[in-house]
Design a protein around this motif. Structure first.
Motif, PDB file in Angstrom:
ATOM      1  N   SER A  23     -23.735 -57.242  -7.642  1.00 16.63           N
ATOM      2  CA  SER A  23     -22.398 -57.501  -8.174  1.00 16.63           C
ATOM      3  C   SER A  23     -21.339 -57.448  -7.084  1.00 16.63           C
ATOM      4  CB  SER A  23     -22.060 -56.482  -9.249  1.00 16.63           C
ATOM      5  OG  SER A  23     -21.956 -55.218  -8.661  1.00 16.63           O
ATOM      6  N   GLY A  24     -21.711 -57.080  -5.893  1.00 17.31           N
ATOM      7  CA  GLY A  24     -20.747 -56.995  -4.800  1.00 17.31           C
ATOM      8  C   GLY A  24     -20.061 -55.649  -4.731  1.00 17.31           C
ATOM      9  N   GLN A  25     -20.498 -54.712  -5.579  1.00 18.27           N
ATOM     10  CA  GLN A  25     -19.886 -53.385  -5.603  1.00 18.27           C
ATOM     11  C   GLN A  25     -20.716 -52.389  -4.804  1.00 18.27           C
ATOM     12  OE1 GLN A  25     -17.065 -52.033  -7.629  1.00 18.27           O
ATOM     13  NE2 GLN A  25     -16.525 -54.174  -7.299  1.00 18.27           N
ATOM     14  N   GLN A  26     -20.059 -51.471  -4.119  1.00 13.98           N
ATOM     15  CA  GLN A  26     -20.791 -50.398  -3.446  1.00 13.98           C
ATOM     16  C   GLN A  26     -20.670 -49.115  -4.270  1.00 13.98           C
ATOM     17  OE1 GLN A  26     -19.384 -48.584   0.111  1.00 13.98           O
ATOM     18  NE2 GLN A  26     -17.245 -49.150  -0.193  1.00 13.98           N
ATOM     19  N   ALA A  86      -8.830 -52.192   1.078  1.00 12.94           N
ATOM     20  CA  ALA A  86      -9.728 -53.340   0.918  1.00 12.94           C
ATOM     21  C   ALA A  86     -11.062 -52.922   0.280  1.00 12.94           C
ATOM     22  CB  ALA A  86      -9.990 -53.981   2.275  1.00 12.94           C
ATOM     23  N   GLU A  87     -11.472 -51.672   0.505  1.00 18.43           N
ATOM     24  CA  GLU A  87     -12.753 -51.192  -0.044  1.00 18.43           C
ATOM     25  C   GLU A  87     -12.624 -50.706  -1.490  1.00 18.43           C
ATOM     26  OE1 GLU A  87     -15.506 -48.450   1.889  1.00 18.43           O
ATOM     27  OE2 GLU A  87     -14.675 -49.110   3.790  1.00 18.43           O
ATOM     28  N   GLN A  88     -11.404 -50.310  -1.869  1.00 20.91           N
ATOM     29  CA  GLN A  88     -11.222 -49.722  -3.205  1.00 20.91           C
ATOM     30  C   GLN A  88     -11.621 -50.692  -4.317  1.00 20.91           C
ATOM     31  OE1 GLN A  88      -7.305 -48.018  -3.687  1.00 20.91           O
ATOM     32  NE2 GLN A  88      -7.588 -46.641  -1.951  1.00 20.91           N
ATOM     33  N   ALA A  89     -11.308 -51.962  -4.110  1.00 18.62           N
ATOM     34  CA  ALA A  89     -11.563 -52.962  -5.141  1.00 18.62           C
ATOM     35  C   ALA A  89     -13.051 -53.226  -5.350  1.00 18.62           C
ATOM     36  CB  ALA A  89     -10.857 -54.262  -4.766  1.00 18.62           C
ATOM     37  N   ASN A  90     -13.866 -52.958  -4.339  1.00 20.08           N
ATOM     38  CA  ASN A  90     -15.304 -53.227  -4.532  1.00 20.08           C
ATOM     39  C   ASN A  90     -16.146 -51.948  -4.497  1.00 20.08           C
ATOM     40  OD1 ASN A  90     -15.388 -52.609  -1.870  1.00 20.08           O
ATOM     41  ND2 ASN A  90     -16.460 -54.444  -1.188  1.00 20.08           N
ATOM     42  N   SER A  91     -15.545 -50.838  -4.993  1.00 23.89           N
ATOM     43  CA  SER A  91     -16.268 -49.559  -4.971  1.00 23.89           C
ATOM     44  C   SER A  91     -16.274 -48.877  -6.335  1.00 23.89           C
ATOM     45  CB  SER A  91     -15.614 -48.599  -3.968  1.00 23.89           C
ATOM     46  OG  SER A  91     -15.649 -49.146  -2.678  1.00 23.89           O
ATOM     47  N   HIS A  92     -17.389 -48.245  -6.634  1.00 25.50           N
ATOM     48  CA  HIS A  92     -17.486 -47.315  -7.766  1.00 25.50           C
ATOM     49  C   HIS A  92     -17.832 -45.954  -7.176  1.00 25.50           C
ATOM     50  CE1 HIS A  92     -17.606 -50.793 -10.406  1.00 25.50           C
ATOM     51  NE2 HIS A  92     -17.583 -49.986 -11.456  1.00 25.50           N
ATOM     52  N   VAL A  93     -17.116 -44.918  -7.622  1.00 23.14           N
ATOM     53  CA  VAL A  93     -17.364 -43.579  -7.076  1.00 23.14           C
ATOM     54  C   VAL A  93     -17.872 -42.664  -8.189  1.00 23.14           C
ATOM     55  CG1 VAL A  93     -16.401 -41.618  -5.825  1.00 23.14           C
ATOM     56  CG2 VAL A  93     -15.514 -43.922  -5.395  1.00 23.14           C
ATOM     57  N   LEU A  94     -19.003 -42.002  -7.899  1.00 17.08           N
ATOM     58  CA  LEU A  94     -19.614 -41.076  -8.859  1.00 17.08           C
ATOM     59  C   LEU A  94     -19.233 -39.640  -8.483  1.00 17.08           C
ATOM     60  CD1 LEU A  94     -21.695 -40.704 -11.221  1.00 17.08           C
ATOM     61  CD2 LEU A  94     -23.458 -40.553  -9.452  1.00 17.08           C
ATOM     62  N   ILE A 134     -20.300 -35.918 -15.503  1.00 15.74           N
ATOM     63  CA  ILE A 134     -20.417 -37.020 -14.537  1.00 15.74           C
ATOM     64  C   ILE A 134     -19.302 -38.021 -14.834  1.00 15.74           C
ATOM     65  CG2 ILE A 134     -22.863 -36.904 -13.936  1.00 15.74           C
ATOM     66  CD1 ILE A 134     -23.370 -39.041 -16.135  1.00 15.74           C
ATOM     67  N   THR A 135     -18.761 -38.592 -13.777  1.00 12.64           N
ATOM     68  CA  THR A 135     -17.685 -39.576 -13.925  1.00 12.64           C
ATOM     69  C   THR A 135     -17.903 -40.706 -12.933  1.00 12.64           C
ATOM     70  OG1 THR A 135     -16.067 -37.949 -14.624  1.00 12.64           O
ATOM     71  CG2 THR A 135     -15.205 -39.931 -13.639  1.00 12.64           C
ATOM     72  N   LEU A 136     -17.717 -41.928 -13.410  1.00 14.99           N
ATOM     73  CA  LEU A 136     -17.790 -43.082 -12.523  1.00 14.99           C
ATOM     74  C   LEU A 136     -16.408 -43.738 -12.511  1.00 14.99           C
ATOM     75  CD1 LEU A 136     -19.871 -44.618 -10.777  1.00 14.99           C
ATOM     76  CD2 LEU A 136     -20.217 -46.163 -12.723  1.00 14.99           C
ATOM     77  N   ALA A 137     -15.793 -43.747 -11.335  1.00 13.61           N
ATOM     78  CA  ALA A 137     -14.421 -44.271 -11.228  1.00 13.61           C
ATOM     79  C   ALA A 137     -14.386 -45.534 -10.375  1.00 13.61           C
ATOM     80  CB  ALA A 137     -13.516 -43.213 -10.604  1.00 13.61           C
ATOM     81  N   SER A 138     -13.628 -46.503 -10.864  1.00 15.92           N
ATOM     82  CA  SER A 138     -13.345 -47.696 -10.065  1.00 15.92           C
ATOM     83  C   SER A 138     -11.837 -47.917 -10.139  1.00 15.92           C
ATOM     84  CB  SER A 138     -14.096 -48.906 -10.623  1.00 15.92           C
ATOM     85  OG  SER A 138     -13.521 -49.289 -11.856  1.00 15.92           O
ATOM     86  N   GLN A 139     -11.367 -49.004  -9.526  1.00 16.17           N
ATOM     87  CA  GLN A 139      -9.922 -49.265  -9.561  1.00 16.17           C
ATOM     88  C   GLN A 139      -9.449 -49.557 -10.981  1.00 16.17           C
ATOM     89  OE1 GLN A 139      -8.779 -52.447  -6.942  1.00 16.17           O
ATOM     90  NE2 GLN A 139      -7.635 -51.073  -5.623  1.00 16.17           N
ATOM     91  N   THR A 140     -10.362 -50.045 -11.825  1.00 15.19           N
ATOM     92  CA  THR A 140      -9.955 -50.469 -13.166  1.00 15.19           C
ATOM     93  C   THR A 140     -10.399 -49.555 -14.296  1.00 15.19           C
ATOM     94  OG1 THR A 140     -11.911 -51.877 -13.217  1.00 15.19           O
ATOM     95  CG2 THR A 140      -9.831 -52.929 -12.577  1.00 15.19           C
ATOM     96  N   SER A 141     -11.337 -48.647 -14.035  1.00 13.34           N
ATOM     97  CA  SER A 141     -11.782 -47.786 -15.143  1.00 13.34           C
ATOM     98  C   SER A 141     -12.318 -46.437 -14.656  1.00 13.34           C
ATOM     99  CB  SER A 141     -12.868 -48.492 -15.958  1.00 13.34           C
ATOM    100  OG  SER A 141     -14.070 -48.504 -15.238  1.00 13.34           O
ATOM    101  N   ALA A 212     -22.393 -50.222 -15.277  1.00  8.48           N
ATOM    102  CA  ALA A 212     -21.508 -50.750 -14.231  1.00  8.48           C
ATOM    103  C   ALA A 212     -22.227 -51.771 -13.348  1.00  8.48           C
ATOM    104  CB  ALA A 212     -20.981 -49.600 -13.381  1.00  8.48           C
ATOM    105  N   GLY A 213     -23.499 -52.038 -13.652  1.00  9.17           N
ATOM    106  CA  GLY A 213     -24.224 -53.084 -12.916  1.00  9.17           C
ATOM    107  C   GLY A 213     -25.075 -52.582 -11.763  1.00  9.17           C
TER     108      GLY A 213
END
Ligand SMILES: Cc1cn([C@H]2C[C@H](O)[C@@H](COP(=O)(O)OP(=O)(O)OP(=O)(O)O)O2)c(=O)[nH]c1=O
Length: 221
Positions: A23-26, A86-94, A134-141, A212-213
């Motif tokens: 999906s292009g996400q890290q 630039a990295e925030q948009a393509n990252s999910h943080v656990l 547990i929490t998964l955070a991205s720029q949108t959720s 989240a893919g």
């Protein structure tokens, strides 16, 4: 080169490698805990590690449930904010947080041997809860949940607790014990998620990441 890369990821020698999935996400794990790294690795995810630095003080009116969820969110969001824009948009943080609870009282990591003795004396011959969020955070959720596990301890003597303190195992662990280590022998029974007690619930984490893919060794869906 490919082998070198694999070794670096497996050993967590670096957090600078960016693992991009389809999906292009890290995926980034916001944790200093070696247990959480091992558990996430066990499922076959590619991820990097960044350590969060947040205030872990319990607020006066919050429950243990609200506390672990708030901390797991804060850890994930803190790491996300520290990333270059630039990295925030393509990252999910656990992010994750674990605490031990006895009759509503939060028992954190021991500050010294006396604290460890106090905590383990309370847990001795008793049943307590381990809460892990547990929490998964991205720029949108931001998605998260709390997993509760019941653990029953055998009776512990003062001498046993002293000997356990000297092993060094309780120092960095919520509730002053590690179920995956020497303290495994204190545990008469467990009702719930073993991996959640160790610090990262495997079932729920895989479900959250699949939504989240992110795909590990196999697709969790
Ligand atoms: C109860 C219990 C806790 N623990 C550990 C899990 C967590 O690492 C720790 C609880 O502290 P946490 O604050 O949840 O985690 P941490 O400080 O180790 O790492 P980070 O905040 O950077 O993610 O206790 C065990 O390893 N075994 C156990 O049986």
């Amino acid at each position: 080169m490919a082998q070198g890369l694999a070794i670096a990821v497996n050993n967590f020698m670096t957090d600078s490698i960016i693992n991009t999935i389809t999906s292009g996400q890290q995926l980034i794990l916001a944790s200093q805990s070696p247990r959480r790294r091992e558990l996430l690795t066990q499922l076959g995810y590619q991820f990097t590690v960044r350590v969060s630095d947040i205030d872990e003080t319990v607020e006066a009116t919050e429950t243990a449930h609200d506390y672990v969820l708030r901390l797991a969110k804060l850890k994930a969001q803190h790491v996300l904010r520290l990333l270059p824009k630039a990295e925030q948009a393509n990252s999910h943080v656990l992010g994750s947080d674990t605490c031990v609870v006895l009759n509503g009282q939060i028992l954190g990591k021991p500050v010294n041997e006396a604290d460890c003795l106090k905590t383990l004396s309370l847990l001795s011959n008793n049943q307590h809860q381990v809460l892990t969020a547990i929490t998964l955070a991205s720029q949108t959720s931001v998605q998260g949940q709390v997993i509760s596990t019941q653990v029953t301890f055998k009776a512990l003597s003062k001498a046993e607790i002293h000997a356990y303190w000297l092993t060094g195992e309780p120092q960095d662990k919520a509730g002053s014990y590690g179920i995956q280590g020497i303290a495994g022998q204190f545990v008469k029974s467990i009702n719930g998620s073993y991996s959640a007690v160790v610090g990262l619930p495997l079932y729920e984490t895989a479900q959250l990441l699949a939504k989240a893919g992110f795909i590990g060794a196999i697709n969790a869906k």
